[in-house]
Design a protein around this motif. Structure first.
Motif, short mmCIF file in Angstrom:
data_model
loop_
_atom_site.label_atom_id
_atom_site.label_comp_id
_atom_site.label_asym_id
_atom_site.label_seq_id
_atom_site.Cartn_x
_atom_site.Cartn_y
_atom_site.Cartn_z
N ILE A 303 0.79 -1.25 -0.03
CA ILE A 303 -0.03 -0.01 -0.19
C ILE A 303 0.98 1.22 0.14
N GLY A 304 1.99 1.07 0.63
CA GLY A 304 2.95 2.47 0.99
C GLY A 304 3.47 2.52 -0.65
N LEU A 305 4.04 1.65 -1.18
CA LEU A 305 4.56 1.60 -2.37
C LEU A 305 3.61 2.42 -3.60
N TYR A 306 2.48 1.85 -3.45
CA TYR A 306 1.40 2.35 -4.48
C TYR A 306 1.23 3.87 -4.27
N GLY A 307 1.09 4.06 -2.78
CA GLY A 307 1.00 5.68 -2.61
C GLY A 307 1.94 6.57 -3.16
N LEU A 308 3.12 6.04 -2.81
CA LEU A 308 4.57 6.62 -3.14
C LEU A 308 4.70 6.66 -4.67
N ALA A 309 4.18 5.60 -5.38
CA ALA A 309 4.08 5.72 -6.86
C ALA A 309 3.23 6.74 -7.31
N VAL A 310 2.19 6.93 -6.80
CA VAL A 310 1.09 8.03 -7.15
C VAL A 310 1.70 9.34 -7.06
N ILE A 311 2.38 9.51 -5.62
CA ILE A 311 3.00 11.00 -5.48
C ILE A 311 4.21 11.02 -6.41
N PHE A 312 5.16 10.07 -6.59
CA PHE A 312 6.24 10.34 -7.50
C PHE A 312 5.65 10.54 -9.11
N GLY A 313 4.69 9.69 -9.63
CA GLY A 313 4.09 9.94 -10.83
C GLY A 313 3.83 11.12 -11.13
N PHE A 314 3.02 11.61 -10.13
CA PHE A 314 2.29 13.06 -10.42
C PHE A 314 3.40 14.15 -10.60
N PHE A 315 4.24 14.29 -9.68
CA PHE A 315 5.34 15.43 -9.70
C PHE A 315 6.22 15.12 -10.73
N TYR A 316 6.81 13.93 -11.07
CA TYR A 316 7.64 13.89 -12.18
C TYR A 316 7.04 13.97 -13.47
N SER A 317 5.79 13.75 -13.65
CA SER A 317 5.13 14.11 -14.83
C SER A 317 4.73 15.51 -14.89
N GLY A 318 4.34 16.24 -13.92
CA GLY A 318 4.32 17.55 -14.02
C GLY A 318 5.74 18.24 -14.27
N VAL A 319 6.87 17.78 -14.04
CA VAL A 319 8.17 18.17 -14.27
C VAL A 319 8.25 18.26 -16.10
N MET A 320 7.79 17.21 -16.63
CA MET A 320 8.10 16.94 -18.06
C MET A 320 7.23 17.90 -18.89
N THR A 321 5.90 18.15 -18.30
CA THR A 321 5.20 18.95 -18.97
C THR A 321 5.60 20.65 -18.75
N SER A 322 6.17 20.86 -17.73
CA SER A 322 6.47 22.34 -17.35
C SER A 322 7.76 22.50 -18.32
#
Length: 403
Positions: A303-322
């Motif tokens: 559960i913790g890994l899924y949660g961290l995956a959501v957080i990292f995925g959101f921010f790293y992807s926002g980096v790419m767009t910006s």
């Protein structure tokens, strides 16, 4: 091919799907780490270098293809890219040696991924003015969607039929679905005017606070470190989860969650660029990526890994767009293809280094703790460079307003 004024929305959909295929092939490397190591006896550093080979070849060719896109548009390049990605995947399904593995991924990156990446982003961004960030975010979300779906699909096929069948099926999907979409690629009126009159610098929108070369140089240095931070989790999270004792499908599902959350991160990142500004959004998303990357080896429950995956995925992807939006709003339309090409050049250098060094540090230490710590350290360097860019940009704007 002639363009219609409202074709931009259609282009967003086309580019979304083509990005899905290109980034899906790029992101699938991590799924094949353990199967190829088990069959051929290659170390994880050796298999990770396949990703590096693809990244470096994309880096070099993206500059060249960016120039071509500025002269001829993106459509022919997109058609070539789909065909090459298909051929590379078919060849990978039949490989027997490590040099073939590197060569075919080099082909995928140099004439496949890079032919779809920079030219399409350059084309789509010029269809919009007020909502450019959101449009680019949606297109970039296609890459996150592909990096989530195709590696998971590859894992399912590999588990049932073997890695060779997985490569072959991915290639066939790229060809059958990608060719009709690539044929529909069109350029915006603004982009067509820039292509037809490349030496016309008189337009008001061609005047910017910083010179294009300076923009590309500063952002390029930041991108190298930023992409090292994101590459370690992207390439190694499946192997990390497997080392923790999770079965292959569960490990692949963590990566899928990371990438699917990135769909929302890329769209949100584009929307924030329209509201907060591209550079501020890049700084915010980079901070989130840097803080979250280091925690992957520390969290051992699912559960913790899924949660961290959501957080990292959101921010790293926002980096790419910006990053993409920064390159587009800070350079003139006549140079959009080249700016995107150089952006991918620096990005792929960073991704290649991060992917390889993640495996190399693992081989040295026997675990992933130091590798993910290195990723966050690279993110800190990226944040420092963003701060310098913001100071330089403020100085340039002040100087321009005083003239």
């Amino acid at each position: 091919m002639r363009s219609t004024p409202n074709y931009g929305v259609i282009m967003v959909g086309i580019a979304f799907m083509l990005s899905t295929f290109a980034f899906g092939g790029l992101g699938s490397v991590g799924v094949f780490l353990k199967p190829l190591s088990a069959e051929f006896g290659w170390s994880r550093a050796e298999v990770s270098f396949g990703y590096t080979s693809m990244a470096l070849s994309s880096a070099i060719s993206s500059i060249f293809l960016g120039y071509i896109a500025d002269k001829f548009g993106a459509r022919r390049l997109a058609l070539m890219g789909i065909v090459v990605m298909f051929l590379a995947m078919v060849l990978l399904s039949r490989m027997q040696t490590l040099w073939e593995f590197y060569l075919y991924y080099f082909l995928f990156g140099s004439l496949g991924f890079s032919a779809v990446g920079a030219p399409l982003m350059a084309s789509v961004g010029q269809w919009f003015t007020d909502k450019r960030g959101l449009a680019i975010g949606v297109v970039a979300a296609g890459g996150a969607f592909g990096q989530g779906v195709f590696p998971f699909l590859a894992r399912l096929i590999t588990s049932g039929y073997g890695w060779d069948t997985a490569y072959y099926v991915l290639g066939v999907i790229f060809l059958i679905l990608g060719l009709p979409l690539a044929w529909m690629v069109r350029e915006s009126p603004t982009r067509i005017a820039a292509i037809n009159n490349p030496e016309d610098h008189s337009a008001p929108q061609d005047h910017y606070p910083m010179k294009p070369a300076e923009v590309i140089s500063w952002l390029g240095i930041a991108i190298i470190f930023c992409c090292q931070c994101m590459a370690v989790p992207i390439v190694h999270v499946v192997a990390l989860a497997s080392d923790m004792g999770f079965d292959p499908k569960t490990a692949a599902s963590i990566f899928m969650v990371l990438m699917i959350s990135g769909v929302f991160g890329r769209i949100a990142g584009g929307g924030l660029c329209d509201r907060l500004g591209a550079l501020r959004t890049y700084a915010l998303m980079s901070l989130g990526q840097t803080v979250s990357a280091i925690w992957f080896p520390q969290i051992t429950n699912l559960i913790g890994l899924y949660g961290l995956a959501v957080i990292f995925g959101f921010f790293y992807s926002g980096v790419m767009t910006s990053l993409i939006v920064n390159l587009q709003v800070m350079t003139p339309p006549r140079m959009t293809g080249r700016a995107m090409g150089f952006g991918i050049f620096f990005g792929m250098i960073g991704m290649g280094l991060g992917g390889f060094l993640g495996g190399y540090i693992y081989d040295l230490t026997g675990n992933y703790t130091a590798a993910f710590a290195y990723a966050s350290a690279a993110g800190v360097v990226n944040l420092c460079i963003i701060f310098v860019i913001s100071l330089r940009l403020k100085g340039a704007i002040t100087k321009m307003s005083s003239i």
